[in-house]
Design a protein around this motif. Structure first.
Motif, PDB file in Angstrom:
ATOM      1  N   LEU A   1     -49.762 -16.836   0.755  1.00  0.00           N
ATOM      2  CA  LEU A   1     -51.220 -16.934   0.738  1.00  0.00           C
ATOM      3  C   LEU A   1     -51.733 -17.264  -0.654  1.00  0.00           C
ATOM      4  O   LEU A   1     -52.636 -18.099  -0.812  1.00  0.00           O
ATOM      5  CB  LEU A   1     -51.824 -15.614   1.229  1.00  0.00           C
ATOM      6  N   LYS A   2     -51.159 -16.621  -1.670  1.00  0.00           N
ATOM      7  CA  LYS A   2     -51.565 -16.896  -3.050  1.00  0.00           C
ATOM      8  C   LYS A   2     -51.324 -18.356  -3.398  1.00  0.00           C
ATOM      9  O   LYS A   2     -52.188 -19.025  -3.985  1.00  0.00           O
ATOM     10  CB  LYS A   2     -50.787 -15.989  -3.995  1.00  0.00           C
ATOM     11  N   ALA A   3     -50.142 -18.877  -3.040  1.00  0.00           N
ATOM     12  CA  ALA A   3     -49.823 -20.273  -3.338  1.00  0.00           C
ATOM     13  C   ALA A   3     -50.761 -21.215  -2.603  1.00  0.00           C
ATOM     14  O   ALA A   3     -51.209 -22.226  -3.153  1.00  0.00           O
ATOM     15  CB  ALA A   3     -48.375 -20.565  -2.957  1.00  0.00           C
ATOM     16  N   SER A   4     -51.106 -20.870  -1.350  1.00  0.00           N
ATOM     17  CA  SER A   4     -52.003 -21.713  -0.574  1.00  0.00           C
ATOM     18  C   SER A   4     -53.397 -21.750  -1.185  1.00  0.00           C
ATOM     19  O   SER A   4     -54.023 -22.812  -1.281  1.00  0.00           O
ATOM     20  CB  SER A   4     -52.063 -21.205   0.868  1.00  0.00           C
ATOM     21  N   VAL A   5     -53.903 -20.573  -1.598  1.00  0.00           N
ATOM     22  CA  VAL A   5     -55.231 -20.515  -2.221  1.00  0.00           C
ATOM     23  C   VAL A   5     -55.250 -21.275  -3.539  1.00  0.00           C
ATOM     24  O   VAL A   5     -56.193 -22.035  -3.827  1.00  0.00           O
ATOM     25  CB  VAL A   5     -55.650 -19.050  -2.434  1.00  0.00           C
ATOM     26  N   GLU A   6     -54.229 -21.087  -4.355  1.00  0.00           N
ATOM     27  CA  GLU A   6     -54.176 -21.790  -5.649  1.00  0.00           C
ATOM     28  C   GLU A   6     -54.112 -23.301  -5.454  1.00  0.00           C
ATOM     29  O   GLU A   6     -54.774 -24.053  -6.180  1.00  0.00           O
ATOM     30  CB  GLU A   6     -52.966 -21.301  -6.451  1.00  0.00           C
ATOM     31  N   ASN A   7     -53.318 -23.748  -4.484  1.00  0.00           N
ATOM     32  CA  ASN A   7     -53.232 -25.188  -4.219  1.00  0.00           C
ATOM     33  C   ASN A   7     -54.572 -25.725  -3.716  1.00  0.00           C
ATOM     34  O   ASN A   7     -54.980 -26.831  -4.088  1.00  0.00           O
ATOM     35  CB  ASN A   7     -52.130 -25.465  -3.188  1.00  0.00           C
ATOM     36  N   GLY A   8     -55.248 -24.940  -2.857  1.00  0.00           N
ATOM     37  CA  GLY A   8     -56.542 -25.375  -2.343  1.00  0.00           C
ATOM     38  C   GLY A   8     -57.586 -25.474  -3.433  1.00  0.00           C
ATOM     39  O   GLY A   8     -58.352 -26.441  -3.503  1.00  0.00           O
ATOM     40  N   ILE A   9     -57.630 -24.475  -4.316  1.00  0.00           N
ATOM     41  CA  ILE A   9     -58.590 -24.499  -5.421  1.00  0.00           C
ATOM     42  C   ILE A   9     -58.277 -25.635  -6.369  1.00  0.00           C
ATOM     43  O   ILE A   9     -59.179 -26.336  -6.852  1.00  0.00           O
ATOM     44  CB  ILE A   9     -58.589 -23.150  -6.161  1.00  0.00           C
ATOM     45  N   SER A  10     -56.995 -25.834  -6.662  1.00  0.00           N
ATOM     46  CA  SER A  10     -56.613 -26.921  -7.566  1.00  0.00           C
ATOM     47  C   SER A  10     -56.999 -28.276  -6.993  1.00  0.00           C
ATOM     48  O   SER A  10     -57.467 -29.162  -7.718  1.00  0.00           O
ATOM     49  CB  SER A  10     -55.107 -26.871  -7.826  1.00  0.00           C
ATOM     50  N   ALA A  11     -56.857 -28.437  -5.676  1.00  0.00           N
ATOM     51  CA  ALA A  11     -57.152 -29.720  -5.051  1.00  0.00           C
ATOM     52  C   ALA A  11     -58.650 -29.961  -4.929  1.00  0.00           C
ATOM     53  O   ALA A  11     -59.116 -31.099  -4.959  1.00  0.00           O
ATOM     54  CB  ALA A  11     -56.501 -29.798  -3.674  1.00  0.00           C
ATOM     55  N   GLN A  12     -59.446 -28.871  -4.773  1.00  0.00           N
ATOM     56  CA  GLN A  12     -60.870 -29.028  -4.515  1.00  0.00           C
ATOM     57  C   GLN A  12     -61.749 -28.544  -5.650  1.00  0.00           C
ATOM     58  O   GLN A  12     -62.969 -28.440  -5.484  1.00  0.00           O
ATOM     59  CB  GLN A  12     -61.240 -28.283  -3.236  1.00  0.00           C
ATOM     60  N   ALA A  13     -61.160 -28.221  -6.797  1.00  0.00           N
ATOM     61  CA  ALA A  13     -61.942 -27.670  -7.898  1.00  0.00           C
ATOM     62  C   ALA A  13     -63.052 -28.617  -8.343  1.00  0.00           C
ATOM     63  O   ALA A  13     -64.178 -28.190  -8.625  1.00  0.00           O
ATOM     64  CB  ALA A  13     -61.025 -27.346  -9.073  1.00  0.00           C
TER      65      ALA A  13
END
Length: 217
Positions: free
Chosen positions: A57-69
């Protein structure tokens, strides 16, 4: 009792652990503790599964934030202040960051008057330039956001149209300005403080505010 395995028990640790006699003795001695062993094993498996799920979950959230920041911010960099930024300071910021494109925004609360004579507190966002640089703003009609920088008018929150029974093309008053409703904004562009106001947002050109309002306090 003679052992069924004629091989002698090795003296080295690893071969002794792999010897059949060792496993038979371990199985016999665990007869009274197998239930506890099962519970212990299940606890370890559950704990490992929980850790794997948390890290996934942490990796998914970090990837999502990085992609949509960039879409969350609307730009690569945002500088905000509660007071108007002096022109010389703004020039220093532009010189320091050397952006390929930039925009300005002034935001403040104000009363908006509607044709029926009623008024409502709104949060005015006066924009200059093609903000946001990332993401897409949806409006009705679809070209209303593109028309705002070139056309005198205002974009309203859909709740205001429903509450005061106005429509696109009607005129409203904002301070000393009389503006035509260009359309309805369905998703607002990002702002520096997403929890800064509970009033509905309205959007106008920055040049209109500078011409029709005194400096907000």
């Amino acid at each position: 009792m003679p052992s069924s395995d004629p091989r002698p028990l090795p003296t080295a640790l690893l071969p002794a652990l792999l010897h059949p006699w060792t496993w038979r003795m371990a199985w016999r001695d665990s007869r009274t503790q197998r239930a506890r062993l099962l519970v212990f094993s299940l606890s370890i498996v559950s704990g490992l599964a929980a850790l794997v799920a948390i890290h996934a979950l942490k990796a998914s959230v970090e990837n999502g934030i990085s992609a949509q920041a960039k879409e969350l911010l609307g730009s690569d960099l945002q500088v905000s202040s509660r007071q108007a930024i002096p022109e010389e300071e703004a020039a220093k910021l532009l010189q320091l960051t050397a952006p390929t494109r930039s925009t300005r925004e002034t935001a403040f609360p104000s009363m908006m008057s509607f044709p029926q004579g009623t008024s409502r507190l709104v949060h005015v966002r006066a924009l200059e330039g093609a903000y946001p640089f990332y993401g897409k703003i949806e409006t009705l009609p679809a070209d209303a956001w593109q028309r705002l920088p070139q056309e005198r008018g205002v974009l309203l929150n859909p709740a205001l149209l429903e509450q005061f029974q106005v429509k696109t093309g009607d005129e409203v008053e904002l301070g000393s300005l009389r503006l035509k409703i260009l359309g309805v904004i369905q998703n607002s562009p990002p702002r520096a403080n997403p929890f800064g106001t509970l009033a509905p947002e309205v959007f106008v050109r920055l040049s209109e505010v500078e011409a029709g309002f005194a400096a907000p306090t």
